[in-house]
Design a protein around this motif. Structure first.
Motif, PDB file in Angstrom:
ATOM      1  N   CYS A 201       0.825  -1.219   0.000  1.00 57.03           N
ATOM      2  CA  CYS A 201       0.000   0.000   0.000  1.00 57.03           C
ATOM      3  C   CYS A 201       0.858   1.267   0.000  1.00 57.03           C
ATOM      4  O   CYS A 201       0.463   2.296  -0.554  1.00 57.03           O
ATOM      5  CB  CYS A 201      -0.934   0.005   1.203  1.00 57.03           C
ATOM      6  N   PHE A 202       2.009   1.198   0.650  1.00 61.78           N
ATOM      7  CA  PHE A 202       2.857   2.376   0.810  1.00 61.78           C
ATOM      8  C   PHE A 202       4.309   2.015   0.513  1.00 61.78           C
ATOM      9  O   PHE A 202       4.690   0.845   0.521  1.00 61.78           O
ATOM     10  CB  PHE A 202       2.764   2.927   2.240  1.00 61.78           C
ATOM     11  N   THR A 203       5.107   3.052   0.302  1.00 63.48           N
ATOM     12  CA  THR A 203       6.553   2.871   0.165  1.00 63.48           C
ATOM     13  C   THR A 203       7.258   3.747   1.194  1.00 63.48           C
ATOM     14  O   THR A 203       6.720   4.765   1.634  1.00 63.48           O
ATOM     15  CB  THR A 203       7.038   3.257  -1.240  1.00 63.48           C
ATOM     16  N   SER A 204       8.473   3.361   1.573  1.00 55.13           N
ATOM     17  CA  SER A 204       9.271   4.164   2.508  1.00 55.13           C
ATOM     18  C   SER A 204      10.023   5.234   1.720  1.00 55.13           C
ATOM     19  O   SER A 204      10.518   4.975   0.626  1.00 55.13           O
ATOM     20  CB  SER A 204      10.267   3.277   3.264  1.00 55.13           C
ATOM     21  N   ARG A 205      10.135   6.424   2.296  1.00 55.32           N
ATOM     22  CA  ARG A 205      10.844   7.524   1.653  1.00 55.32           C
ATOM     23  C   ARG A 205      11.460   8.415   2.722  1.00 55.32           C
ATOM     24  O   ARG A 205      10.972   8.481   3.843  1.00 55.32           O
ATOM     25  CB  ARG A 205       9.911   8.304   0.730  1.00 55.32           C
ATOM     26  N   ARG A 206      12.510   9.111   2.352  1.00 54.43           N
ATOM     27  CA  ARG A 206      13.243   9.902   3.340  1.00 54.43           C
ATOM     28  C   ARG A 206      12.642  11.289   3.568  1.00 54.43           C
ATOM     29  O   ARG A 206      12.879  11.907   4.612  1.00 54.43           O
ATOM     30  CB  ARG A 206      14.717  10.051   2.894  1.00 54.43           C
ATOM     31  N   ASP A 207      11.853  11.786   2.621  1.00 54.08           N
ATOM     32  CA  ASP A 207      11.334  13.155   2.766  1.00 54.08           C
ATOM     33  C   ASP A 207       9.988  13.213   3.463  1.00 54.08           C
ATOM     34  O   ASP A 207       9.402  14.290   3.609  1.00 54.08           O
ATOM     35  CB  ASP A 207      11.238  13.827   1.396  1.00 54.08           C
ATOM     36  N   GLY A 208       9.479  12.071   3.895  1.00 55.26           N
ATOM     37  CA  GLY A 208       8.191  12.064   4.578  1.00 55.26           C
ATOM     38  C   GLY A 208       7.663  10.659   4.763  1.00 55.26           C
ATOM     39  O   GLY A 208       8.349   9.668   4.483  1.00 55.26           O
ATOM     40  N   ILE A 209       6.425  10.561   5.223  1.00 57.98           N
ATOM     41  CA  ILE A 209       5.781   9.262   5.468  1.00 57.98           C
ATOM     42  C   ILE A 209       4.478   9.218   4.686  1.00 57.98           C
ATOM     43  O   ILE A 209       3.669  10.160   4.743  1.00 57.98           O
ATOM     44  CB  ILE A 209       5.506   9.063   6.973  1.00 57.98           C
ATOM     45  N   GLU A 210       4.248   8.137   3.984  1.00 56.60           N
ATOM     46  CA  GLU A 210       3.018   8.020   3.215  1.00 56.60           C
ATOM     47  C   GLU A 210       1.846   7.650   4.125  1.00 56.60           C
ATOM     48  O   GLU A 210       2.003   6.976   5.151  1.00 56.60           O
ATOM     49  CB  GLU A 210       3.196   6.980   2.105  1.00 56.60           C
TER      50      GLU A 210
END
Length: 893
Positions: free
Chosen positions: A477-486
């Motif tokens: 459903c979501f992916t991890s990212r450094r600029d924020g949280i989905e």
């Protein structure tokens, strides 16, 4: 089981009980000696599972009130006097009354002589207090003969089974009271339909600031480029199938029962199983954490072990998790398997807007004037619209739904006769309301933004995957990212970037940058979550630590899409590392199963009652100095940063103090940190362009003064302005802050909240300056049909006025800051309304009484109008000329 009604009980200060029972006396202003008398306050026993049980098992209720319970408050010492040399502390009082109980004598007095004509003495014993009330120093006592059945029911008979030594009284006190929560409704869920699985922890490595303690028990900050930050994926939440979800509720139901609390989010659980198992759906089974096999077709609710607090007492329930489950299931079956619905989703009363806080606004990482002006503009526009448009002002008043408010009367009068807006009466009320809204709301940081408080849900698809044996970490459903949280919420558009804040909020390190992502599996299996729920991805993120100890048992997050705030949230998320708590837990306190140990425990908890607020205060000072110094030097001061970072952790430590103890003295640390911050500020006053040694920003001083003012007013209401109460009232501190405010008006700080308050103050419309929005004035006689000369007052005229004065006096003694103030105020209003409902009031007398209200001082005017409108709103309005009334003296356009 249906929601019934809250029962009124009395509250009283423990020191006054001791004084009365031991013959204390006092001198009045004329030097006359009087015996101390009991002075009762108002309290309630909330309608909930516990009250429903007690009303069937010996509790006596008369006209909505009961003397079977009483709230004892341990806030004041017993002062020494000429006859009593020794002062008795609150700790000693608590120990005395917890161990021995207390006797309360209820006297009936002769109305004319004041003599006692009848009396009744009741012996009370300590029963329970919630973790929150333990911090406040309040405890519920019960009539002695009801203690045994009440305690047995509260504790599922586990109190009796606890060992005399090494008893888990901390946990028992925290979780046995879950059934005392106020219920909006009830739901029956058989345990055979509840699947309980083990929760899962997931860690990810990210930059972090770890708060530790040194050998002297002083906190310090350790920086990490990579730190394993952990989330508990479904901590305190669950999923409930749509087939049993209450039709009149939306999104979720936060349920409590015996040693149970869980926020159950609405989903198509059975549809997921049908789609996954396909042709095997009818025979497919799953196993719970206790080894019980369930058919998937019978699973209506899925929760984890973090929702079941009874598991902490398995050694009293058979010794193993399996036997503990059987014990609990048997008890719940006997009790009807009822769950109280404590909370459900609801939208902001401001429509698409929601209030923020000064803690949020002062943490925004900017002092850019243009950015902050744009952030303040929505609130300025909202205020200005109320000034320009009476309809907008009336819409604002409609948000107040209380039965005892002048607001609803202004609304009714405006709807009946719009020309009321031109009278001095209406203009004065409007001016007063707008002034308070500006000064006590907007300028104190409660700014409005597009957004709302959204209840946080964990990864629900992942939970369904766990149950069906799939790899729950590959949710998709979501992916991890450094600029924020989905995240996922229908409150905002797909792809929108958002800013999130959770209370307690003390630093930019607690701000989360969110990216809204509409997910097909979530939309398919959770289509009715509604606009007031947000799923925040916990897999490969730092969300729970970022939001300062966030869990999923109905925690909410203030979420906005205001562009500047969102940009600042992204900046904060990238540049201000997440804070983690590395303060070690103390060794478990060893308590006995006796009231001496209960008193010792509650004395420890009450000693830190101000720590949560103090941590916020110190953090706000440090943030103000930090941003002010950055504005003037362009550099971060790490010492100030460390202060608000540590305060963020100490706030959570203080909140958890009723359940567990950390190896740090929160109060001592906060005093040390405040001195550190103020010393840095003093050193840099001149560098920042301040000739005088100014201690506080204006906004901070005004907020603290307002708090002190409320505290003094509360003490006056309780007639507690004695030596001890004078110290508690902080009068000297208040004077210091008032002096500081004068200085700061010549030397303000360059911190976000200071600038925002200034923009609001100077940005809103002032009709004294902008005369375009000044309106004509008409006399009240053009709207109100005053009594004619031939009309005569009846005896009831004086009776109603007397009761209105009594109503005003009673309301003025209530503490508006108490959590149960709305219920108590409503009860008070209903009490006095019932008294005048028995009186005959025709239109002639109503006109005389309304006329008297227009000639009364403000508070008395409000109270009298509230009572008259409550008596008969149609009769009340008929005394005013309607908008189409041909008998009106004049028409105004």
């Amino acid at each position: 089981m249906e929601a019934n009604s809250t029962i009124r009980i009395k509250s009283i200060q423990a020191n006054r009980v001791y004084q009365v029972n031991n013959g204390y006396a006092y001198k009045d202003s004329k030097g006359k000696i009087h015996d101390c008398k009991l002075k009762f306050g108002e309290a309630v026993i909330n309608d909930g599972i516990f009250l429903q049980y007690m009303m069937k098992h010996g509790m006596k209720v008369k006209q909505g009130s009961s003397q079977d319970f009483i709230v004892l408050k341990f806030k004041f010492n017993v002062q020494a006097d000429d006859e009593h040399e020794d002062e008795i502390s609150t700790s000693e009082l608590r120990k005395m009354y917890y161990e021995n109980g207390c006797e309360i004598t209820y006297n009936t007095y002769d109305k004319h002589t004041g003599d006692v004509i009848a009396s009744k003495t009741i012996k009370y014993k300590m029963l329970y207090r919630t973790p929150g009330k333990a911090k406040e120093g309040s405890c519920v006592f019960i009539r002695e003969d009801l203690l045994r059945p009440a305690r047995k029911y509260l504790t599922m008979n586990l109190y009796k089974k606890m060992p005399d030594e090494g008893a888990k009284i901390v946990e028992m006190s925290a979780y046995s009271t879950l059934i005392t929560a106020s219920a909006a409704d009830y739901i029956h869920i058989p345990l055979d339909n509840i699947l309980i699985v083990e929760d899962k922890k997931v860690a990810t490595e990210l930059p972090a600031l770890a708060v530790r303690v040194d050998d002297e028990k002083h906190c310090f900050v350790k920086e990490h480029n990579k730190y394993p930050i952990e989330n508990v994926l479904w901590d305190g939440m669950g999923i409930i199938d749509d087939s049993i979800f209450p039709e009149d509720m939306e999104g979720f139901i936060y349920c409590r029962s015996h040693f149970f609390k869980s926020c159950l989010f609405r989903g198509n659980v059975q549809q997921y199983f049908k789609d996954y198992y396909k042709t095997e759906y009818g025979t497919a089974t799953v196993k719970d954490m206790f080894g019980n096999v369930m058919k998937v077709s019978e699973v209506k609710v899925i929760i984890t072990d973090n929702s079941i607090k009874w598991l902490k007492f398995k050694e009293l329930m058979g010794g193993t998790p399996k036997k503990a489950y059987e014990y609990y299931k048997k008890f719940m079956a006997k009790d009807g398997e009822q769950f109280a619905i404590v909370k459900t989703a609801h939208k902001s009363k401001y429509g698409n807007l929601q209030r923020s806080s000064y803690q949020i606004n002062n943490s925004l990482p900017t002092t850019d004037p243009e950015v902050l002006r744009r952030i303040a503009q929505i609130s300025i526009d909202y205020y200005d619209n109320m000034v320009k448009d009476t309809d907008a002002f009336i819409d604002h008043l409609r948000m107040n739904t209380s039965c005892y408010s002048i607001d609803r009367i202004l609304v009714a009068l405006y709807e009946w006769s719009p020309d009321i807006q031109y009278t001095e009466f209406f203009k004065e009320k409007k001016s007063d309301i707008l002034c308070k809204f500006k000064r006590k709301r907007l300028m104190m940081g409660k700014l409005l933004q597009e957004g709302d408080n959204l209840t946080i849900c964990g990864n629900p698809i992942s939970l369904l995957m766990l149950v069906t044996g799939q790899d729950y970490l590959q949710e998709g459903c979501f992916t991890s990212r450094r600029d924020g949280i989905e995240c996922y919420t229908t409150r905002f558009d797909d792809g929108e970037c958002l800013a999130g804040f959770r209370s307690p909020h003390n630093s930019p390190n607690n701000i989360v940058h969110l990216i809204n992502k509409y997910s097909e599996p979530i939309q398919k299996y959770f289509p009715k979550l509604g606009d007031n729920v947000i799923i925040i991805n916990g897999i490969g993120t730092d969300v729970q630590a970022r939001l300062n100890g966030q869990d999923l048992d109905s925690d909410s997050c203030y979420v906005t899409n205001q562009p500047d705030t969102v940009a600042l949230a992204k900046k904060a998320y990238i540049e201000y590392p997440t804070i983690v708590n590395e303060i070690p837990l103390k060794g478990t306190s060893v308590y006995r199963k006796d009231m001496t140990s209960y008193a010792l425990m509650d004395n420890k908890i009450a000693a830190g009652q101000d720590d949560v607020g103090s941590s916020s205060n110190v953090a706000q000072l440090a943030l103000s100095y930090y941003y002010d110094l950055m504005y003037h030097t362009g550099e971060q001061n790490k010492d100030l940063r460390d202060v608000f970072v540590i305060c963020s952790v100490l706030a959570q430590v203080a909140i958890d103090s009723a359940k567990r103890s950390f190896d740090v003295s929160v109060g001592d640390e906060l005093r040390r940190l405040k001195k550190v911050a103020q010393d840095i500020n003093t050193e840099n006053n001149e560098l920042c362009g301040r000739a005088e040694k100014v201690k506080y920003p204006v906004f901070y001083a005004e907020i603290q003064c307002e708090k002190q003012k409320k505290k003094v007013e509360r003490l006056k209401r309780q007639n507690k302005l004695n030596k001890e109460a004078a110290e508690l009232s902080g009068e000297e501190y208040k004077e210091e802050l008032l002096s500081v405010m004068d200085k700061n008006r010549r030397a303000k700080y360059k911190c976000p909240m200071e600038l925002l308050a200034s923009y609001v103050n100077h940005g809103v419309l002032d009709t004294r300056v902008n005369k375009d929005y000044q309106r004509k004035t008409i006399p009240i006689r053009d709207i109100f049909n005053f009594p004619t000369a031939e009309m005569k007052k009846t005896q009831n005229y004086g009776i109603v006025l007397k009761r209105a004065r009594s109503f005003d006096e009673r309301m003025s003694k209530l503490d508006a800051n108490e959590k149960n103030y709305p219920e108590i105020a409503s009860f008070t209003f209903e009490d006095f309304l019932n008294k005048i409902q028995k009186l005959q009031i025709d239109q002639s007398l109503m006109r005389f009484l309304i006329s008297a209200a227009f000639n009364s001082e403000s508070h008395m005017q409000n109270r009298l109008l509230e009572m008259l409108y409550g008596y008969n709103n149609a009769l009340f309005l008929s005394c005013f000329f309607g908008k189409n009334d041909e008998n009106a003296p004049a028409k105004h356009t």
